[in-house]
Design an enzyme around this catalytic site. Structure first.
Site, short mmCIF file in Angstrom:
data_model
loop_
_atom_site.label_atom_id
_atom_site.label_comp_id
_atom_site.label_asym_id
_atom_site.label_seq_id
_atom_site.Cartn_x
_atom_site.Cartn_y
_atom_site.Cartn_z
N ASP A 62 0.84 -1.18 0.00
CA ASP A 62 0.00 0.00 0.00
C ASP A 62 0.89 1.24 0.00
O ASP A 62 2.09 1.16 0.26
CB ASP A 62 -0.96 0.00 1.20
CG ASP A 62 -0.23 0.06 2.53
OD1 ASP A 62 0.93 -0.38 2.59
OD2 ASP A 62 -0.82 0.54 3.51
N LYS A 63 0.32 2.37 -0.31
CA LYS A 63 1.10 3.61 -0.45
C LYS A 63 1.16 4.40 0.84
O LYS A 63 2.24 4.65 1.38
CB LYS A 63 0.52 4.48 -1.58
CG LYS A 63 1.23 5.83 -1.75
CD LYS A 63 0.54 6.68 -2.79
CE LYS A 63 -0.82 7.18 -2.31
NZ LYS A 63 -0.73 8.13 -1.18
#
Length: 845
Positions: free
Chosen positions: A342-343
């Site tokens: 995920d970012k």
């Protein structure tokens, strides 16, 4: 854990009961929603709510529990347990009760250890259920009242205030505005502002404002419930480790059956055909020989050694800030070749900060940021407001103004506004909001309008959020002061970590709920790649996420990442990659990540993750950033290497014992090892070898997997040479019995030959471990860890003393022990040469 199906008389959705046809309650106009739900803004009566609760079921996640007894009994089912149970049964039939007791103790130990580890693992659905809102404020019989969230039904009118959890899927019907944090569900990094008609998802949290809403979905028929259902159906298959142990068990079972048939057939042929002297008592002797073979064929401690090695490895991973919730995930992590990250908070700092402002009417950056701060709410938890106040260098400037009226962000006008009085008594108004809304308020045109639009577009292409700021004197006309840009910058170590991951054979894919433009900008900065797709453009909602078309899977495989991702997308991405033979690790922190975390070969809950994500994950990080994941992968590969070395040793030695027992019985008419000796071999081999978890090993530069063909081939080849070593010593011993000169020098009998073979099996086996633990020569680095070295030395001293003094085995002369050791050391160099040639050959294949 599966989610229970509703009773047959219940309707899955309110539309099915409404008689108005199947309509999309999330998109239909509110009048149609009221009609479909048979409700109104006045809410339901208590009697109607009770009827609907019976019809649709409670607003909670229902689950089926498997009994603890059934879970425990599963550990007695499988190839290795079957072999142990068969050996125990044979021991009981022929009255070898000491053997029976030892075998049953090992069987129970393996079952208890496995059950305890499974019992300790957190359940994802339990955490999802616990995170549901415990109470809700509903309109019943014309007045608002507090009820349990589980009693909310479709058609209920609910009131949602600041700080409350949205109890079900709703459509907002009244109120000025509300901002809700649904990041854990949708992956959006900012709270979403809602207006009348918008949808609110169950388990999201109100961050600002207050509105009333009509309930359109409860329980499993919510966004949250569908996520829980994905979690329930995800990751149900056996792990690669479990499959590997099953393969090894199958291999040994087949070999054991072949050798048993050969042994029994030969014995029966001798007793019935060659020298007819059959008696029913002979069946006991045959069964006793088969028992020896069966005990020899069982790697009884293999599950235990793997468990202990993983457990000690988990302790090492905890020092790397990675907590292991399922031990088998260590081996899965070692084989990961694609890491879906995920970012927000993993690749980025999860802290919005001001980027380069674009000035229009403001004379400098300070004036622009001060104006934005005056249009913000002091002490707000809103990330944008916090970023603006953080960017204001001299916060005392705010004290020069007195707040007269503040209007929070309105999702209709898309701006927040404040009216203040300066020290001269002048009334000023400031606003901030969506650039288009602020530009329309300022009524700019011509060159200024083109410049502003171009600025916003340029910021968007760079993945930056833009915020218009304006001022009005007296409230008559507004002037555009400038445009602020906000970014969630990459972590300082992200780029280096991505580069390090690539060096270790890992492909990193970014998975984010934010827009593609933002994803591309961050991907460029950390070095992931620019091939970022919008998930909703790749995946069709009507498609079965478990069986995607090849063109979609091709796109997933070549992509560097995805933006605008929903839970079913993350799950589908993992499934698609697994379908192409990849081992996938997925990081995540929210409820929306739980299905993918559970489905992934190794789900990783990042620092600060929700309880649902932690429960679904196999590994939980306690330190932020992706570097911790790569550190954990490095450690997992070392752990996996230790397990492979042990399995190679254990299978080779098992082959050695089985074949020697059978051929010695056929050729010489007696077993070279008694059942007690074989049990002692297992104890003397496996108990100290558990220290292999501490062994030094080289770090593999590529993902490592259970390559069963190579592993069994290598074990067989090394096993054949080990058989030659043991059979050679046995032949020398049998020749010794017939040689008068040797007998005159040192007389020995058959029982002493059994002790000699026992010594060679135990001591030679440990020397073989020193051989197979390294790909290079056994005397080169990395050298054995001190714990492993001294554990084996201690075991060898005990074995020599047992053989010299006759503890539990017939005693043999000390000089014979010396000759056996000299024989084994010579063979150690031969086996080391075989190992190096074998590895060289396997690398060429």
């Amino acid at each position: 854990m599966p989610i229970s199906e509703p009773e047959s008389e219940r309707s899955d959705t309110p539309e099915a009961e409404s008689g108005s046809g199947q309509i999309d309650l999330q998109k239909a106009d509110l009048t149609a929603v009221y009609s479909a739900l048979q409700t109104s803004p006045k809410g339901l009566t208590q009697a109607e709510a009770k009827t609907r609760l019976e019809r649709y079921g409670p607003n909670s996640i229902q689950e089926k529990e498997q009994s603890a007894l059934l879970k425990f009994l599963r550990f007695f089912w499988g190839p290795i347990p079957w072999m142990i149970e068969a050996a125990a049964l044979l021991s009981a039939l022929i009255g070898h009760w000491p053997d029976f007791a030892i075998i049953m103790a090992l069987l129970l130990y393996n079952a208890v250890a496995g059950f305890w580890q499974e019992h300790k693992a957190s359940n994802a659905l339990a955490a999802l259920k616990a995170s549901m809102a415990p109470q809700a404020e509903v309109l019943r019989d014309g007045k608002f009242q507090i009820v349990a969230a589980a009693d909310v039904v479709p058609g209920d009118i609910v009131r949602i205030k600041l700080g409350q959890v949205v109890p079900a899927d709703v459509r907002f019907i009244d109120g000025k505005s509300i901002s809700i944090d649904q990041a854990a569900l949708t992956g959006e990094s900012l709270p979403a502002s809602k207006k009348i008609g918008d949808i609110g998802y169950s388990s999201s949290i109100a961050k600002r404002g207050e509105m009333t809403a009509v309930t359109i979905g409860t329980g499993r028929n919510t966004f949250f419930g569908r996520t829980a259902k994905l979690v329930a159906g995800a990751g149900q298959g056996a792990s690669h480790s479990q499959k590997a142990v099953t393969h090894i068990g199958d291999f040994l079972i087949v070999l054991c059956l072949v050798l048993a048939l050969l042994l029994v057939g030969t014995q029966l042929y001798r007793d019935i055909v060659i020298a007819p002297s059959w008696h029913w008592s002979d069946i006991i002797n045959i069964l006793r020989t088969v028992l020896v073979l069966l005990i020899a064929s069982i790697p009884v401690a293999m599950p235990s050694v793997i468990t202990v090695t993983n457990a000690l490895g988990a302790l090492a991973l905890s020092r790397k800030k990675a907590i292991v919730s399922r031990l088998e995930s260590i081996e899965e992590l070692a084989g990961v070749d694609i890491l879906c990250s995920d970012k927000t908070g993993t690749l980025t700092k999860n802290q919005l900060s001001l980027h380069d402002p674009k000035l229009f009417g403001a004379k400098d950056n300070t004036e622009l940021i001060l104006a934005a701060a005056l249009a913000s709410e002091p002490g707000s938890s809103d990330p944008i407001d916090q970023a603006i106040f953080a960017g204001l260098k001299d916060k005392s400037q705010i004290n020069k103004f007195k707040l007269k009226e503040f209007t929070p962000f309105d999702p209709v006008t898309k701006r927040a506004q404040a009216e203040v009085i300066d020290r001269q008594g002048n009334t000023l108004s400031f606003c901030k909001g969506a650039p288009q809304a602020v530009m329309a308020l300022c009524k700019i045109s011509g060159h200024s309008a083109e410049k502003a639009k171009s600025c916003v577009q340029e910021l968007a292409t760079r993945g930056l959020r833009s915020l218009g700021v304006a001022r009005s004197e007296g409230g008559s006309s507004w002037s555009l002061l400038g445009i602020l840009s906000l970014e969630d910058p990459p972590r300082d170590d992200s780029k280096q970590t991505i580069s390090r991951a690539r060096e270790h054979g890992l492909q990193v894919k970014m998975i984010t709920g934010d827009d593609v433009a933002i994803g591309k900008e961050i991907a460029a900065q950390v070095g992931i790649g620019q091939n970022i797709f919008a998930a909703d453009n790749v995946f069709d909602q009507s498609e079965d996420m478990d069986h995607l078309p090849n063109k979609v899977v091709d796109c997933v495989e070549r992509a560097d990442g995805f933006g605008r991702v929903f839970p079913e997308h993350k799950y589908a991405i993992v499934k698609a990659l697994q379908g192409r033979g990849h081992q996938v690790a997925m990081t995540g922190d929210g409820v929306n990540d739980a299905p993918a975390l559970k489905q992934a070969d190794c789900g990783i809950a990042v620092s600060g993750a929700t309880d649902a994500a932690r429960a679904a994950a196999a590994i939980i990080l306690t330190a932020p950033g992706l570097s911790t994941v790569v550190d954990a992968i490095d450690e997992a590969r070392k752990i996996f290497e230790r397990i492979i070395n042990y399995v190679l040793f254990r299978v080779s030695m098992t082959l050695d014992i089985m074949v020697v027992v059978v051929f010695a019985t056929i050729l010489f008419g007696f077993s070279p090892l008694t059942p007690v000796m074989i049990v002692l071999v297992a104890l003397l081999d496996d108990i100290p070898i558990m220290t292999i978890a501490y062994d030094n090993t080289l770090l593999p530069k590529e993902p490592v997997h259970w390559e069963m063909r190579d592993l069994l081939l290598g074990s067989t080849i090394i096993g054949i040479f080990s058989i030659a070593q043991t059979m050679g010593l046995l032949l020398i011993g049998m020749e010794w019995l017939q040689n008068g000169q040797w007998q005159a020098w040192t007389p020995i009998n058959k029982e002493q030959i059994q002790t000699i073979i026992f010594l060679q099996i135990v001591a030679g086996g440990h020397l073989l471990l020193f051989v197979v633990r390294s790909r290079a020569a056994f005397y080169t680095r990395p050298l054995p860890a001190l714990k492993l070295f001294f554990a084996i030395v201690g075991t060898q001293i005990l074995t020599v003393l047992m053989c010299g003094f006759g503890w539990l085995v017939p005693a043999i002369p000390w000089h014979i022990i010396g000759l056996v050791w000299l024989y084994m050391i010579l063979w150690m160099f031969i086996l080391d040469l075989v190992k190096k040639l074998l590895y060289r050959r396997l690398q060429d294949i």
